[in-house]
Write a protein that holds these residues in place. Structure first.
Motif, PDB file in Angstrom:
ATOM      1  N   THR A 135       0.848  -1.163   0.030  1.00  0.00           N
ATOM      2  CA  THR A 135      -0.018   0.111  -0.044  1.00  0.00           C
ATOM      3  C   THR A 135       0.798   1.179   0.136  1.00  0.00           C
ATOM      4  O   THR A 135       0.712   2.127  -0.733  1.00  0.00           O
ATOM      5  N   GLY A 136       1.776   1.627   1.002  1.00  0.00           N
ATOM      6  CA  GLY A 136       2.507   2.470   0.869  1.00  0.00           C
ATOM      7  C   GLY A 136       3.375   2.831  -0.395  1.00  0.00           C
ATOM      8  O   GLY A 136       3.424   3.876  -0.884  1.00  0.00           O
ATOM      9  N   PRO A 137       4.214   1.874  -0.838  1.00  0.00           N
ATOM     10  CA  PRO A 137       5.038   2.032  -2.115  1.00  0.00           C
ATOM     11  C   PRO A 137       4.049   2.472  -3.172  1.00  0.00           C
ATOM     12  O   PRO A 137       4.271   3.108  -4.165  1.00  0.00           O
ATOM     13  N   ARG A 170      13.410   4.330  -8.698  1.00  0.00           N
ATOM     14  CA  ARG A 170      13.591   5.077  -7.369  1.00  0.00           C
ATOM     15  C   ARG A 170      12.784   4.242  -6.299  1.00  0.00           C
ATOM     16  O   ARG A 170      13.540   4.099  -5.044  1.00  0.00           O
ATOM     17  N   VAL A 171      11.710   3.595  -6.489  1.00  0.00           N
ATOM     18  CA  VAL A 171      11.188   2.736  -5.312  1.00  0.00           C
ATOM     19  C   VAL A 171      11.965   1.501  -4.927  1.00  0.00           C
ATOM     20  O   VAL A 171      11.909   0.830  -4.037  1.00  0.00           O
ATOM     21  N   VAL A 172      12.469   0.937  -6.166  1.00  0.00           N
ATOM     22  CA  VAL A 172      13.138  -0.291  -5.916  1.00  0.00           C
ATOM     23  C   VAL A 172      14.487   0.087  -5.357  1.00  0.00           C
ATOM     24  O   VAL A 172      15.315  -0.693  -4.281  1.00  0.00           O
ATOM     25  N   ASP A 173      15.089   1.211  -5.490  1.00  0.00           N
ATOM     26  CA  ASP A 173      16.221   1.751  -4.648  1.00  0.00           C
ATOM     27  C   ASP A 173      17.579   1.310  -4.971  1.00  0.00           C
ATOM     28  O   ASP A 173      18.127   0.266  -4.404  1.00  0.00           O
ATOM     29  N   LYS A 352       4.275 -10.652 -11.013  1.00  0.00           N
ATOM     30  CA  LYS A 352       4.081  -9.363 -10.310  1.00  0.00           C
ATOM     31  C   LYS A 352       5.237  -8.534  -9.976  1.00  0.00           C
ATOM     32  O   LYS A 352       5.604  -7.580 -10.467  1.00  0.00           O
ATOM     33  N   GLY A 353       6.230  -9.224  -9.030  1.00  0.00           N
ATOM     34  CA  GLY A 353       7.441  -8.426  -9.071  1.00  0.00           C
ATOM     35  C   GLY A 353       7.393  -7.293  -8.094  1.00  0.00           C
ATOM     36  O   GLY A 353       8.641  -7.030  -7.316  1.00  0.00           O
ATOM     37  N   VAL A 357      10.082  -4.342  -3.848  1.00  0.00           N
ATOM     38  CA  VAL A 357       9.922  -3.349  -3.075  1.00  0.00           C
ATOM     39  C   VAL A 357       9.346  -3.557  -1.809  1.00  0.00           C
ATOM     40  O   VAL A 357       9.826  -3.064  -0.701  1.00  0.00           O
ATOM     41  N   ALA A 358       8.330  -4.437  -1.671  1.00  0.00           N
ATOM     42  CA  ALA A 358       7.324  -4.517  -0.193  1.00  0.00           C
ATOM     43  C   ALA A 358       8.231  -5.086   0.819  1.00  0.00           C
ATOM     44  O   ALA A 358       8.254  -4.582   2.072  1.00  0.00           O
ATOM     45  N   VAL A 359       9.103  -5.996   0.360  1.00  0.00           N
ATOM     46  CA  VAL A 359       9.935  -6.700   1.307  1.00  0.00           C
ATOM     47  C   VAL A 359      11.097  -5.996   1.806  1.00  0.00           C
ATOM     48  O   VAL A 359      11.480  -6.052   2.974  1.00  0.00           O
ATOM     49  N   GLN A 360      11.537  -5.203   0.955  1.00  0.00           N
ATOM     50  CA  GLN A 360      12.496  -4.255   1.455  1.00  0.00           C
ATOM     51  C   GLN A 360      12.172  -3.131   2.236  1.00  0.00           C
ATOM     52  O   GLN A 360      12.867  -2.661   3.355  1.00  0.00           O
TER      53      GLN A 360
END
Length: 393
Positions: A135-137, A170-173, A352-353, A357-360
């Motif tokens: 949700t956040g990302p 950017r979100v993958v960082d 999905k993939g 991002v979510a787990v990080q």
């Protein structure tokens, strides 16, 4: 001088006739033997025995496999040569593109429309959530896209793709340190191996991941020792030993099931110190019965191992196909094991993939390795740029 008559009469000369007969017979025998000795292929009693055949040269062909003296006739199969780790993620890019990732094709399709309505933005948000971005990302990425599209007014496919690539990256960082802690520490003047512990629940491919990681390290010309500290699953040690034997890596294991995991881990690290290897990989049990039991077990392994060498890396193995359902598992392990990096398996099996991002975000640690398939060399270092390009197709 005596005359012939002095020897007696003719009848008294019988012994002389016998002697002459013997001489005649002897002469005849000699005449018969000599031609035979000279004849082609003839053999005589006094001829020397035939010489032994010379031993074949090392490279001479032979129809018989001869084992060296004192060794078993069976020859061990040659060791496998793992594929170099560099460039493996290129395969993931192709697989993600073929899987029809909603985080790529669908986003590009919506963002390229002439005008974007609220329904379009709702569709983009739904796509991000279905991709397990969290949700956040998802909200963060949505707002960034809305702002840039409104300000820049881009609609051309190439410009939209580049904008989306920048925001996804950017979100993958890409700023996170995704390197493995492989530097060997020096303790009291003694160079120790880099010690890595692998944790995770059963069914995520944890033991297989340890075996594949050993192949990655061997491909980088590092010496490795495996520690089979998952002593509660009967086949785990056998499985790990099979992986190691294929690339010449030894496995330290217990002689019986249910042995103390900490003792096995300690023996593996001690073996690594004795053999002066570069890396010791310790596989642990994947039971998740309760948080307290897990904390006690992993805590004991950590304490015992660090008596011999520092623990440089704790890798958490997660199944990418479990999506948000795996987040609670990740949270528990992150709290009790001091996780330093994440390995996402079966990433090619999901369109999905966004789980990356979510787990990080949930654990605050980077994804360092990803599983690309079932092959022995389908484990690759995670490269954010290549991953995003794979999503976009």
């Amino acid at each position: 001088m005596p005359r012939l008559g002095d020897w007696g009469t003719v009848t008294d000369f019988s012994w002389l006739w016998i002697l002459l007969g013997v001489l005649v017979v002897a002469g005849a025998t000699t005449a018969l033997v000599v031609p035979r000795r000279r004849g082609r292929g003839a053999t005589t009693l006094d001829a020397p025995p035939p010489a032994a055949a010379p031993a074949p040269a090392d490279d001479a062909p032979t129809d018989v496999d001869v084992a060296p003296v004192g060794q078993d006739a069976a020859v061990a199969p040659p060791l496998e040569v793992p594929e170099p780790a560099a460039g493996r993620l290129v395969r993931l890019r192709d697989r993600l593109a073929r899987s029809g990732s909603p985080l790529g094709a669908r986003l590009l399709s919506v963002l390229s429309r002439d005008t974007l309505t609220e329904d379009d933005w709702d569709e983009i948000e739904e796509t991000l959530l279905l991709a397990d971005l969290g949700t956040g990302p998802a909200e963060e990425l949505l707002e960034a896209l809305r702002t840039r599209v409104r300000v820049l007014g881009v609609r051309e496919p190439a410009a939209v793709r580049e904008l989306l690539r920048e925001e996804l990256l950017r979100v993958v960082d890409p700023t996170l340190d995704r390197s493995l802690a492989l530097d060997r520490p020096v303790v009291d003047g003694v160079t120790k191996p880099a010690v890595m512990m692998v944790v995770g629940v059963n069914g995520t491919g944890k033991t297989t991941t340890v075996g594949k990681l050993a192949r990655v390290l061997v491909a980088e010309h590092r010496s490795v020792v495996l520690g089979a500290a998952d002593t509660f699953r009967a086949a785990a040690a056998d499985q790990l030993e099979t992986w190691g034997s294929r690339v010449g890596v030894p496995t330290v294991r217990s002689a019986k099931d249910g042995a103390d995991p900490a003792a096995v881990a300690f023996d593996a690290v001690r073996r690594g110190v004795t053999d002066d290897v570069d890396v010791v990989l310790v596989d642990t049990a994947g039971r998740l019965q309760n948080k307290a039991g897990l904390m006690d077990e992993l805590g004991k392994i950590t304490r015992v191992v660090t008596r011999e060498a520092p623990l440089g890396e704790v890798l958490l193995v997660l199944d990418a196909t479990t999506g948000q359902n795996g987040m609670q598992q990740a949270k528990v392990f992150g709290e009790v094991a001091g996780v330093t990096g994440i390995v996402l398996t079966k990433l090619d099996g999901t369109a999905k993939g966004g789980i990356v991002v979510a787990v990080q975000r949930r654990l605050g640690v980077p994804v360092k390795l990803v599983g690309l398939g079932e092959g022995p060399d389908d484990l690759a270092p995670f490269v954010p740029e290549q991953f995003v390009d794979g999503i976009l197709g």
